[in-house]
Enzyme design. Structure first.
Site, mmCIF file in Angstrom:
data_model
loop_
_atom_site.group_PDB
_atom_site.id
_atom_site.type_symbol
_atom_site.label_atom_id
_atom_site.label_comp_id
_atom_site.label_asym_id
_atom_site.label_seq_id
_atom_site.Cartn_x
_atom_site.Cartn_y
_atom_site.Cartn_z
ATOM 1 N N LYS A 166 -10.587 3.792 -5.552
ATOM 2 C CA LYS A 166 -10.582 2.489 -6.227
ATOM 3 C C LYS A 166 -9.471 2.457 -7.279
ATOM 4 C CE LYS A 166 -15.573 1.808 -5.527
ATOM 5 N NZ LYS A 166 -15.452 2.219 -4.183
ATOM 6 N N CYS A 167 -8.311 2.931 -6.891
ATOM 7 C CA CYS A 167 -7.169 3.110 -7.795
ATOM 8 C C CYS A 167 -6.019 2.217 -7.340
ATOM 9 C CB CYS A 167 -6.758 4.589 -7.751
ATOM 10 S SG CYS A 167 -5.269 5.014 -8.658
ATOM 11 N N GLY A 168 -5.146 1.882 -8.258
ATOM 12 C CA GLY A 168 -3.957 1.113 -7.897
ATOM 13 C C GLY A 168 -3.046 1.851 -6.933
#
Length: 187
Positions: A34-36
């Site tokens: 759930k990271c950029g």
């Protein structure tokens, strides 16, 4: 010392010695779903598909230390990686990669190749750098610890750490370095 002296829990819960990777060029990555930078899973898989038959392997280590960006269970992480990104390279169970309780492999890796800064021109860096400065200035207090998800370490076929790539280095930008290591194996 080399990476072969370490082991970690594979997704199936079995202890796996990294000595099993001896003779292969390895890319070790701390990941998060759930990271950029999560889009890098797709490019990592492309690299793996392109070079796996030439002696290249990626070892993914999910980590939830950076703004709770990998909160899922190991089973869910594995399923999400497969269904959303087609990941078929080996994944290990979640680990810590910095500070107290860090997996010894990541302590070793981060001490072998120091942090040399982020690519400030990377599109996600415009969000990451201010976030680190505001919320986590302690991450930037030294020149070795892992600063964020998707820090990548390229390992030679003899287990030595060759190069460190920060999250702002896209996997495709590492291709020449991977090819160089593979060429060294085949000469």
């Amino acid at each position: 010392m080399s990476i072969y002296e370490f082991s970690a829990l594979a997704m199936n819960g079995q202890e796996k010695s990294l000595e099993s990777l001896k003779g292969k060029v390895v890319l070790i990555v701390n990941t998060a779903g759930k990271c950029g930078f999560t889009y890098q899973y797709k490019d990592l898989q492309k690299l793996y598909d392109r070079y796996k038959d030439k002696g290249f392997v990626i070892a993914g280590f999910p980590c939830n230390q950076f703004d709770n960006q990998e909160p899922d269970s190991n089973d869910k992480i594995e399923t999400n990686c497969l269904l959303n990104y087609g990941v078929s390279f080996p994944l290990f169970q979640k680990v810590k990669v910095r500070d107290e309780g860090a997996h010894p492999l990541f302590t070793y890796l981060s001490r072998q190749k120091r942090f040399e800064g982020f690519n400030k021109f990377h599109p996600v860096a415009r969000v990451l750098i201010p976030l680190l400065n505001e919320k986590h200035p302690e991450y930037m207090m030294d020149d070795h610890s892992i600063k964020w998800n998707f820090t990548k370490f390229l390992i030679s076929a003899d287990g030595e750490v060759v190069k460190r790539f920060e999250c702002t280095s896209d996997p495709i930008d590492m291709e020449a370095d991977i090819e160089e290591q593979l060429a060294a194996v085949h000469n």
